[in-house]
Design an enzyme around this catalytic site. Structure first.
Site, mmCIF file in Angstrom:
data_model
loop_
_atom_site.group_PDB
_atom_site.id
_atom_site.type_symbol
_atom_site.label_atom_id
_atom_site.label_comp_id
_atom_site.label_asym_id
_atom_site.label_seq_id
_atom_site.Cartn_x
_atom_site.Cartn_y
_atom_site.Cartn_z
ATOM 1 C CB SER A 114 -6.940 -0.820 1.915
ATOM 2 O OG SER A 114 -5.949 -1.246 1.015
ATOM 3 C CG ASP A 232 -7.099 -7.570 -3.139
ATOM 4 O OD1 ASP A 232 -6.573 -6.890 -4.044
ATOM 5 O OD2 ASP A 232 -7.223 -7.159 -1.971
ATOM 6 C CG HIS A 287 -7.971 -3.891 -2.732
ATOM 7 N ND1 HIS A 287 -7.533 -4.612 -1.637
ATOM 8 C CD2 HIS A 287 -7.709 -2.606 -2.455
ATOM 9 C CE1 HIS A 287 -7.020 -3.782 -0.743
ATOM 10 N NE2 HIS A 287 -7.113 -2.552 -1.207
#
Ligand SMILES: *[C@@H]1O[C@H](CO)[C@@H](O)[C@H](O)[C@H]1NC(C)=O
Ligand SMILES: *[C@@H]1O[C@H](CO)[C@@H](O)[C@H](O)[C@H]1NC(C)=O
Ligand SMILES: *[C@@H]1O[C@H](CO)[C@@H](O)[C@H](O)[C@H]1NC(C)=O
Length: 326
Positions: A114, A232, A287
């Site tokens: 991320s 996501d 995600h």
């Protein structure tokens, strides 16, 4: 509506570990691996340490360094929400350059989860000593986020960050203290972004004056793999993981190759692409819903042993030892 990214942590389900014999081939080198975790995570988390263990069992002999910005887990977690990203990067540059194993390795591999992904890319562009061989990012926001996601009710740090963001994304204070604000980028409002973004507009070389060093350093990567999570909904837009631009009005996705950052090659992505060094991967899931299987495949593919040959060093003109793909 103002929303903030919720706490993202890796699955803590125990990963199966098996001890394999260490590779003992004089022709190859197992490069160390540096991991930068995401928002709301910290270096002490089980999930992260399972990933480190998996890297070691997949490629025996791998020295793993998990980046930590503070001495304690809670301090490290806090630093994912609050801080000056450029100052944090300086800390990381010093941390990696002073690690006796990383600094003497022929090169290092890098894994960013991320926001840790765009920060590691920033490391390559701004420092890259020790130099990165392969950079792999999962669900990273290379082209920024255009929405802040909501916090969990009880998350103090996240809620505190959110209330600061309410004070104004583009204020000097927020840009130097709230981490996600430093990679906020709304394509419909590029002007305040270009003027005020304390991190992303700089490392993406979007301003008139280009930092040639950023391009030079990023171009030295052996490989750059970007994984996007197909479903996501946390990092908005998800296509940012592939450096693509997303128009939220009509839903159009402009791929990297059609954007100026590529056509004018502001940071070296075109150079890398022409050498077949960019990898755009899409994996199922929300995600950071990473499976052991996906990780193991990536570790084999990108972080396996490399053969050592003498090549020109990256930061000076003299010859040095640089790892090549095995
Ligand atoms: C953020 O950190 C960088 C690097 O240390 C520094 O140059 C910059 O002035 C800092 N920004 C603010 C607003 O303090
Ligand atoms: C997004 O799409 C709309 C509708 O097609 C268009 O008017 C707008 O200019 C686009 N935004 C950007 C930043 O290109
Ligand atoms: C995930 O995304 C794909 C592609 O957009 C879509 O076809 C699929 O239905 C989505 N799955 C879930 C569970 O939302």
């Amino acid at each position: 509506m103002l929303r903030l990214i919720p706490i993202i942590s890796l699955a803590t389900s125990a990963l199966t570990l098996s001890i394999k014999p260490t590779l003992n081939d004089a022709e190859t080198t197992q490069l160390p691996l540096v991991i930068w975790h995401g928002l709301g995570d910290d270096f002490e988390r089980d999930g992260l340490n399972s990933v480190a263990d998996l890297a070691k069992t997949t490629n025996p002999g791998t020295y793993v360094h998990i980046i930590q910005l503070e001495e304690t887990g809670s301090g490290d977690r806090q630093a994912t929400f609050f801080g000056n990203v450029s100052a944090q990067l300086e800390t990381v540059c010093a941390q990696l350059a002073s690690d006796p194993i990383l600094s003497t390795a022929p090169a290092i591999n890098a894994l960013g989860f991320s926001q840790g992904g765009q920060f590691l890319r920033g490391y390559v562009e701004r420092c890259n000593t020790p130099a990165v061989h392969n950079l792999v990012t999962f669900g990273s926001q290379h082209n920024g986020i255009s929405e802040f996601q909501s916090c969990g009710m009880s998350d103090w740090f996240c809620n505190a960050a959110e209330s600061l963001l309410r004070a104004g994304t583009w204020t000097d204070f927020v840009q130097s203290h709230v981490v996600p604000a430093q990679y906020f980028r709304d394509p419909e409002e590029l002007e305040p972004y270009l003027e005020n973004s304390a991190f992303l507009a700089d490392i993406n070389n979007e301003r008139e004056e280009k930092q040639e060093d950023y391009k030079r350093r990023l171009s030295t990567l052996n490989g750059f793999a970007m994984y996007m999570f197909e479903n996501d909904t946390v990092a908005v837009p998800k296509e940012s993981a592939h450096f693509a631009d997303f128009n939220s009005t009509d839903g159009t996705v402009t791929p990297l190759q059609k954007r100026k950052i590529y056509t004018e090659d502001w940071i070296g992505l075109k150079v890398l692409d022409q050498q077949d060094k960019l990898d755009f991967r899409t994996i199922p899931g929300e995600h950071m819903q990473l499976s052991e299987d996906v990780l193991e495949k990536a570790f084999k593919e990108f972080f396996g042993p490399v053969s050592s040959v003498v090549m020109p060093a990256q930061e000076d003109e003299s010859p040095g030892l640089i790892a090549q793909p095995a």
